[in-house]
Design a protein around this motif. Structure first.
Motif, mmCIF file in Angstrom:
data_model
loop_
_atom_site.group_PDB
_atom_site.id
_atom_site.type_symbol
_atom_site.label_atom_id
_atom_site.label_comp_id
_atom_site.label_asym_id
_atom_site.label_seq_id
_atom_site.Cartn_x
_atom_site.Cartn_y
_atom_site.Cartn_z
ATOM 1 N N ASP A 11 0.811 -1.201 0.000
ATOM 2 C CA ASP A 11 0.000 0.000 0.000
ATOM 3 C C ASP A 11 0.842 1.247 0.000
ATOM 4 O O ASP A 11 0.489 2.252 -0.607
ATOM 5 N N ASN A 60 -8.094 15.660 -4.847
ATOM 6 C CA ASN A 60 -8.545 14.636 -5.788
ATOM 7 C C ASN A 60 -9.097 15.185 -7.085
ATOM 8 O O ASN A 60 -9.790 14.490 -7.811
ATOM 9 N N LEU A 81 -10.672 2.659 -1.360
ATOM 10 C CA LEU A 81 -9.640 2.694 -2.399
ATOM 11 C C LEU A 81 -8.379 2.014 -1.887
ATOM 12 O O LEU A 81 -7.837 2.395 -0.851
ATOM 13 N N SER A 82 -7.925 0.996 -2.604
ATOM 14 C CA SER A 82 -6.810 0.193 -2.128
ATOM 15 C C SER A 82 -5.817 -0.076 -3.251
ATOM 16 O O SER A 82 -5.931 0.471 -4.352
ATOM 17 N N ARG A 155 -5.867 0.452 -7.296
ATOM 18 C CA ARG A 155 -4.891 1.113 -8.155
ATOM 19 C C ARG A 155 -4.332 0.157 -9.203
ATOM 20 O O ARG A 155 -4.114 0.547 -10.349
ATOM 21 N N PRO A 180 -9.101 5.566 1.917
ATOM 22 C CA PRO A 180 -7.960 4.768 1.472
ATOM 23 C C PRO A 180 -7.549 3.774 2.545
ATOM 24 O O PRO A 180 -7.704 4.042 3.747
ATOM 25 N N SER A 182 -4.893 3.252 3.923
ATOM 26 C CA SER A 182 -3.619 3.760 4.394
ATOM 27 C C SER A 182 -3.910 4.933 5.311
ATOM 28 O O SER A 182 -4.666 5.835 4.942
ATOM 29 N N CYS A 190 -0.660 8.693 0.932
ATOM 30 C CA CYS A 190 -1.743 9.679 0.892
ATOM 31 C C CYS A 190 -1.833 10.338 -0.478
ATOM 32 O O CYS A 190 -2.821 10.210 -1.170
ATOM 33 N N TYR A 193 -3.076 8.460 -3.539
ATOM 34 C CA TYR A 193 -4.505 8.159 -3.574
ATOM 35 C C TYR A 193 -5.285 9.351 -4.133
ATOM 36 O O TYR A 193 -6.286 9.173 -4.842
ATOM 37 N N ASP A 196 -4.813 8.924 -7.783
ATOM 38 C CA ASP A 196 -5.628 7.841 -8.343
ATOM 39 C C ASP A 196 -7.016 8.349 -8.715
ATOM 40 O O ASP A 196 -7.553 8.027 -9.784
ATOM 41 N N LYS A 218 -11.007 12.973 -0.329
ATOM 42 C CA LYS A 218 -10.386 11.891 0.425
ATOM 43 C C LYS A 218 -10.602 12.144 1.913
ATOM 44 O O LYS A 218 -10.469 13.271 2.386
#
Length: 414
Positions: A11, A60, A81-82, A155, A180, A182, A190, A193, A196, A218
């Motif tokens: 991650d 984002n 979201l991973s 991702r 996320p 994380s 961070c 993401y 992404d 996020k």
């Protein structure tokens, strides 16, 4: 060591530019040990996780988070979201090619990495763990009367975030709260993401009639959230209880997190150094919930990259050797930097670190991660409720444009 391959598939996996050693904050319990010199990089020197500067969009590429509640009737959703992972032997090589695309990794190196996934049946546990988390979050939402759909995107493997974003747009979702997997600040944990989601919105905007789909924000860093802390504290207490009674009071408590390059760590957060600082604060809260004031160490695992590129240290295995040399009789590892027991946690700690402890004659226990602990699951709802109520945006949601920025090559299209 064998676990080094995993750093490219984590991650918060990262390779980074070598800007020279960066001073790290020394906090209580932090112990310096000579770094490993035998690491082999999948990421070539000077590279870090993929980043397209054109996607370095604040928040984002979605709505600028403010302090006003959402407008009535807006159709909202939550996206978990991973990173993603293979789900069978046939998936392994395509997955690794996806993770490393654009980095010039030799095919023979990927073959070596693939063998480690095949050791686990070609299946990374992260996907099933995400499914379990989503099911628990949906049940928690329903019990609390919160009518929000929960989507899941990755991702690097199906379901890809770009495809999920297009699906949310087709479903009429207007705004998404991105959760996320994380908890802490860094370019990989961070900022990427954010990117992404920006990439997914750009892809959706490029479709016929597309406008980028829903806006997004996020959710903030959550390492200090009571739900995350309680989940980890319960796991630490349970692990400590597995040691023989005569070892518990003297067992060294050791928090672990993914190592990242010194240069990347120095740029984490608006003023730098947030990755280590957040981890230390989170670990302190967890330990104090179990044994107030007890000493602990923060060390690192899953390092990747050549010895010439400085990364956060000490490595957990080196640290165990140092503890044994000091006369410590037992250790309890708690992987504060991870939210589920995915491959890195299982391999690096349950296999490699456990083997190191056995060789040293150390009593050993490893605490679980937050996983689907009820307080951790409830935390997701609380973070969403915080944003929906118009609370001031916190770090992770409202990030300065240069926050955690690390220059990287553009990521080729999937």
């Amino acid at each position: 060591m064998a676990a080094r391959y995993l750093a490219v598939c984590a991650d918060v996996a990262a390779g980074g530019p070598a800007d020279g050693p960066v001073p790290r904050p020394v906090a209580r319990g932090y112990r310096s040990v000579v770094p490993k010199q035998s690491d082999v990089a999948l990421t070539p020197p000077g590279q870090a996780p993929d980043e397209d500067p054109s996607l370095a969009v604040r928040n984002n590429g979605g709505a600028d988070p403010g302090s006003a509640p959402p407008p009535p009737g807006r159709r909202e959703a939550v996206l978990v979201l991973s990173f993603g992972g293979p789900e069978g032997h046939d998936d392994v090589m395509p997955f690794l090619e996806n993770v490393t695309r654009g980095r010039g990794i030799p095919p023979e190196r990927l073959v070596d990495v693939a063998e480690h996934y095949h050791h686990f049946g070609g299946v990374s546990p992260i996907n099933e763990q995400n499914r379990a988390l989503i099911a628990a979050v949906e049940a928690d939402f329903a019990a609390a009367g919160l009518d929000l759909p929960v989507y899941w995107g990755n991702r690097n493997w199906t379901p890809f975030v770009e495809d999920v974003w297009a699906q949310m747009a087709a479903d009429g979702i207007e705004h998404v709260y991105v959760f996320p997997t994380s908890a802490f600040a860094s370019a990989s944990g961070c900022r990427q993401y954010h990117e992404d989601v920006a990439r997914a919105r750009a892809a959706t905007a490029g479709e016929p009639g597309g406008n980028g789909g829903p806006t997004a924000e996020k959710l903030p860093h959550f390492g200090d959230h009571p739900g995350f802390v309680q989940a980890n504290a319960d796991a630490l207490a349970a692990a400590l209880a597995t040691l023989p009674e005569d070892q518990r009071d003297g067992a060294r408590l050791v928090a672990t997190a993914h190592s990242i390059p010194d240069a990347m760590a120095a740029k984490a957060g608006p003023t730098g150094g947030a990755y280590q600082a957040e981890l230390m604060a989170s670990a302190r809260l967890v330990v104090d919930a179990v044994a107030p004031g007890r000493e602990f160490d923060l060390v690192w695992q899953s390092r990747s990259g050549p010895p010439s590129v400085p990364w956060l240290e000490p490595d957990v295995n080196d640290h165990l050797r140092a503890l044994a040399a000091e006369g410590v009789q037992a250790v309890v590892l708690f992987p504060i930097g991870f939210v589920s027991d995915h491959v890195e946690v299982i391999w690096d700690l349950d296999n490699e670190a456990a083997e190191t402890a056995r060789e040293l004659g150390l009593g050993f226990a490893r605490a679980g991660t937050a996983g689907t602990h009820p307080r951790f699951v409830g935390m997701v709802r609380e973070l969403v409720a915080e944003r929906r109520a118009g609370a001031p945006a916190r770090l992770g949601t409202n990030c300065p444009a240069a926050c955690c920025f690390v220059q990287r090559p553009a990521r080729p299209a999937r």
